[in-house]
Each structure stands twice: as C-alpha cells, then as structure tokens.
Design an enzyme around this catalytic site. Sequence first.
Site, PDB file in Angstrom:
ATOM      1  N   GLU A  93      64.681  29.814  39.011  1.00 10.49           N
ATOM      2  CA  GLU A  93      64.358  28.462  39.142  1.00 10.49           C
ATOM      3  C   GLU A  93      63.227  27.933  39.557  1.00 10.49           C
ATOM      4  O   GLU A  93      62.555  28.591  40.461  1.00 10.49           O
ATOM      5  CB  GLU A  93      65.606  27.857  40.008  1.00 10.49           C
ATOM      6  CG  GLU A  93      66.843  27.999  39.431  1.00 10.49           C
ATOM      7  CD  GLU A  93      67.872  27.207  40.002  1.00 10.49           C
ATOM      8  OE1 GLU A  93      68.807  26.575  39.095  1.00 10.49           O
ATOM      9  OE2 GLU A  93      68.287  27.306  41.033  1.00 10.49           O
TER      10      GLU A  93
ATOM     11  N   CYS B 137      66.620  38.101  45.807  1.00 11.02           N
ATOM     12  CA  CYS B 137      65.731  38.177  47.173  1.00 11.02           C
ATOM     13  C   CYS B 137      66.555  39.341  47.792  1.00 11.02           C
ATOM     14  O   CYS B 137      67.855  39.721  47.537  1.00 11.02           O
ATOM     15  CB  CYS B 137      65.972  37.007  48.036  1.00 11.02           C
ATOM     16  SG  CYS B 137      64.908  36.749  49.395  1.00 11.02           S
TER      17      CYS B 137
ATOM     18  N   CYS C  95      69.245  36.122  54.151  1.00 13.48           N
ATOM     19  CA  CYS C  95      69.191  34.897  55.296  1.00 13.48           C
ATOM     20  C   CYS C  95      70.531  34.464  55.149  1.00 13.48           C
ATOM     21  O   CYS C  95      71.032  34.109  53.980  1.00 13.48           O
ATOM     22  CB  CYS C  95      68.235  33.893  55.166  1.00 13.48           C
ATOM     23  SG  CYS C  95      66.581  34.719  55.327  1.00 13.48           S
TER      24      CYS C  95
ATOM     25  N   GLY D  46      63.205  34.136  46.542  1.00 15.05           N
ATOM     26  CA  GLY D  46      62.168  35.383  46.668  1.00 15.05           C
ATOM     27  C   GLY D  46      61.404  35.470  48.066  1.00 15.05           C
ATOM     28  O   GLY D  46      61.128  34.110  48.354  1.00 15.05           O
ATOM     29  N   GLU D  47      60.844  36.404  48.276  1.00 14.22           N
ATOM     30  CA  GLU D  47      59.932  36.518  49.210  1.00 14.22           C
ATOM     31  C   GLU D  47      58.759  36.973  48.769  1.00 14.22           C
ATOM     32  O   GLU D  47      58.217  37.844  48.306  1.00 14.22           O
ATOM     33  CB  GLU D  47      60.428  37.520  50.330  1.00 14.22           C
ATOM     34  CG  GLU D  47      59.392  38.014  51.455  1.00 14.22           C
ATOM     35  CD  GLU D  47      58.978  36.885  52.345  1.00 14.22           C
ATOM     36  OE1 GLU D  47      59.765  35.969  52.640  1.00 14.22           O
ATOM     37  OE2 GLU D  47      57.479  36.624  52.196  1.00 14.22           O
TER      38      GLU D  47
ATOM     39  N   SER E 228      55.230  30.372  51.857  1.00 15.87           N
ATOM     40  CA  SER E 228      56.292  30.475  52.591  1.00 15.87           C
ATOM     41  C   SER E 228      56.768  32.037  52.912  1.00 15.87           C
ATOM     42  O   SER E 228      57.179  32.617  51.736  1.00 15.87           O
ATOM     43  CB  SER E 228      57.360  29.589  52.521  1.00 15.87           C
ATOM     44  OG  SER E 228      58.143  29.499  53.668  1.00 15.87           O
TER      45      SER E 228
ATOM     46  N   SER F  20      59.293  30.676  58.026  1.00 17.41           N
ATOM     47  CA  SER F  20      60.619  30.241  58.160  1.00 17.41           C
ATOM     48  C   SER F  20      61.051  30.759  59.753  1.00 17.41           C
ATOM     49  O   SER F  20      61.508  31.962  59.689  1.00 17.41           O
ATOM     50  CB  SER F  20      61.201  30.738  56.959  1.00 17.41           C
ATOM     51  OG  SER F  20      60.817  30.344  55.721  1.00 17.41           O
ATOM     52  N   LEU F  21      61.226  29.911  60.433  1.00 15.86           N
ATOM     53  CA  LEU F  21      61.289  30.482  61.930  1.00 15.86           C
ATOM     54  C   LEU F  21      62.816  30.501  62.163  1.00 15.86           C
ATOM     55  O   LEU F  21      63.560  31.511  62.538  1.00 15.86           O
ATOM     56  CB  LEU F  21      60.458  29.387  62.896  1.00 15.86           C
ATOM     57  CG  LEU F  21      60.557  29.982  64.280  1.00 15.86           C
ATOM     58  CD1 LEU F  21      59.770  31.461  64.305  1.00 15.86           C
ATOM     59  CD2 LEU F  21      59.668  29.122  64.996  1.00 15.86           C
ATOM     60  N   HIS F  22      63.443  29.023  62.330  1.00 13.59           N
ATOM     61  CA  HIS F  22      64.800  28.834  62.436  1.00 13.59           C
ATOM     62  C   HIS F  22      65.630  29.141  63.396  1.00 13.59           C
ATOM     63  O   HIS F  22      66.590  28.925  63.680  1.00 13.59           O
ATOM     64  CB  HIS F  22      65.651  29.455  61.161  1.00 13.59           C
ATOM     65  CG  HIS F  22      65.014  29.122  59.766  1.00 13.59           C
ATOM     66  ND1 HIS F  22      64.789  28.139  59.412  1.00 13.59           N
ATOM     67  CD2 HIS F  22      65.010  29.994  58.676  1.00 13.59           C
ATOM     68  CE1 HIS F  22      64.076  27.949  58.110  1.00 13.59           C
ATOM     69  NE2 HIS F  22      64.505  29.233  57.662  1.00 13.59           N
TER      70      HIS F  22
ATOM     71  N   ASN G 173      70.913  22.380  53.780  1.00 14.67           N
ATOM     72  CA  ASN G 173      71.582  22.072  52.680  1.00 14.67           C
ATOM     73  C   ASN G 173      72.416  23.000  52.114  1.00 14.67           C
ATOM     74  O   ASN G 173      72.390  24.078  51.842  1.00 14.67           O
ATOM     75  CB  ASN G 173      70.292  21.953  51.430  1.00 14.67           C
ATOM     76  CG  ASN G 173      69.370  21.029  51.653  1.00 14.67           C
ATOM     77  OD1 ASN G 173      69.416  19.886  51.754  1.00 14.67           O
ATOM     78  ND2 ASN G 173      67.961  21.457  51.587  1.00 14.67           N
TER      79      ASN G 173
END
Length: 340
Positions: free
Chosen positions: A67, A89, A93, A144-145, A176, A198-200, A275
Amino acid sequence: MRAQQIWRWIHRHGVTDFAAMTNIAKEQRSALTAGFVLQRPQIARRQESADGVIKWLSGFAPGVEAETVFIPDVGGGGGALCVSSQVGCTLNCSFCHTGTQALVRNLTAAEIVAQAQVARDDLGEWMAAGGERRLTNVVFMGMGEPLYNLDAVTSAIDVLADNEGMAISRRRITVSTAGVVPMLRSLGERTGAMLAVSLHATNDELRDQLVPLNRRYPLAELMAAVRAYPGLANSKRVTFEYVMLRGVNDSPAEARALVRLLAGIPAKINLIPFNPWPGSPYECSEPGTIEAFAAIVNRAGYASPIRTPRGRDILAACGQLRSESFKVRASARPRVDSAV
Ligand code: SAH
C-alpha cells in the site's frame, strides 16, 4: 546523451511507452520496446477518504502487494507520499497493523519508485511546474522497515531526488525506522535523507514490549546512534514518532522522561494518536492527555505537533496499512515443471 534523454522521458515526463520518446530514433525505440518494459504496477485497489487521502494497493507480482498513501496539504502547500519498502514486516510492533502480516519480501528500488509514479499518474502532475505540485514530500513510513532494505531504499532515493527526474529534494524525503542501530550511520551517509525514529517509549522495559526490536538495540544504543546521525543540526532535526496509547505510555511522568532522553538532540516530537485497526489491543489516549503530554515536551523547547489522523476511514492512517499477500512456501507453490 541518449541515456539522459531516456531518463528524462521516464522520470521527468512519466511516459510508459518507448514509442512516445519522440527525440529518439525510431529503430532505437523499437529496440528498447523489444528489450525492456516501462510498465506500472497493477492497481489492485484505489480508495479516497473523506479528508482527501488517497490509498493505492499496488500489485508488483502475483501475491506481492503493498500500500501507498498520499496525504494532501501537510503544511507548506505540499503533500506527502507515504511509500512502503517491504511487503509485510518482520518487526511485530504490538500496536501496528502491518506487524500482523509476515514479511513476504523486500521491494526493489524500481517498485519503490513505481509507487511515486503511480501517484503522479493519478494526480496528473507529470507536467506540473514545481510550484504547482501537490506531491512534494516522500516519507518511508508505509509497510516495512526501510533499514532492512537499505540498498533498494538508497537507489530509490537517488532516483526520486534526481534533478533530471522527479527532483524531490533529499530534505523532503524522510526515512522512518524502528531503530536498526547498525544501519543508521549508513542511512545518513548514503542518502542524506531526513531521519525519523519510532520511539514510543522512554524505558527499555516498555519499549521491549511495544517495539520488540528494542531487545536487540536498547534505548541507550539507539540514542547514541541518533546523536551521531550524519548532518544532524538545528536546521536538520530528527523526528521522534511517539504513538499515544491510553494508559500505556501517555503519563506526564513519561513526557518528562522523554525530555530527559532527548537532551541535547536537535529534535521534534511527532505525537501520533493511536490509530485502531481490526482486533488491535490498544486504545487511543484521551485528547486532553495528549495535549498535556505535548505541553510538557513543548515547554522543554521541542516542537511537539500532534499528528491529526488522516484517512482513518479507509485504514490509511499511520500503522493501519496491510495487504493480503503472504509468502508461499516453495513446497506449496504450484509446480509448473511437471513431466509431460
Ligand atoms: N518500520 C518503520 C517504518 C514504519 S513508519 C518504523 O517503524 O519507523 C509507521 C509509523 O507509524 C511508525 O512510527 C509506527 O510506529 C507508527 N504506527 C504503527 N502503528 C500505529 C498505529 N496503530 N497508530 C499510530 N501509529 C502507528
């Protein structure tokens, strides 16, 4: 000279037929047609959300679909194209929809560039002058990474940024990563792209759960690698993405811990309201909680925009992308070489 002519037809004018390359000799055009294809991926699905976001599902090969999302008007008059670098991926996560889809394969550089070509076709802006373009930024924030596919990502960025082609400035291209520490320096040196991380979470215990990659590259190593990112400066800040999960990572104490973690790094913090997706195990933080969190980060001197969710109604927002592609084991593939 010939190569440059062909390059311009393909990457500046977007032609998909060698016959249209009118400044190339007829015989050469036929030879090119016989030897090469300029085909776009097959658009398996196109959706447009109520807020103007467009999402394409491109089929690159049988069972290989990914996508791509166009987000208009992201500020400054332009729009961002969010491209995928892999089908599926490997990171898993816990809050990400793509993470529920196993890796099918890396996309090639051509397949990454093709996502921008599809968008330009659809937006009808191959011929648009720079100032009128809607697609001005590219973010590697789809499926994906990207750092697990850095060779293809690097080549794709070289093509997208080329002045004789789409000419999207490297400063408007953001990659990212969930934090593949050994590849960060290489990303900066090879692409000159903007970095997003991407910390989170602000401690290893929580980040281990949310972003399992953290077990391999814990926060101390990640932050050291970010501090060493080539070209980092106030004019070229790193973006930290922080998804707001209700009751999980959204307390004022965590906002203060975030500020301590970032000390001295030229950074901006993108707060992403979670989301939801079908079956997701989390809820989005309350608006007031997100604002309080943002205020603490902001008072410490960091820009902390709250990312307005876009395209949620068509599952096009951050972390909602997924395709039905799955890896077919060699033993399960239909045999085409059966004896006659
Ligand atoms: N693998 C890379 C590229 C994906 S970018 C990376 O992790 O950075 C997609 C961004 O959306 C990441 O910051 C990801 O953590 C975030 N995200 C994933 N699922 C989400 C969700 N359900 N809601 C909000 N953001 C999400």
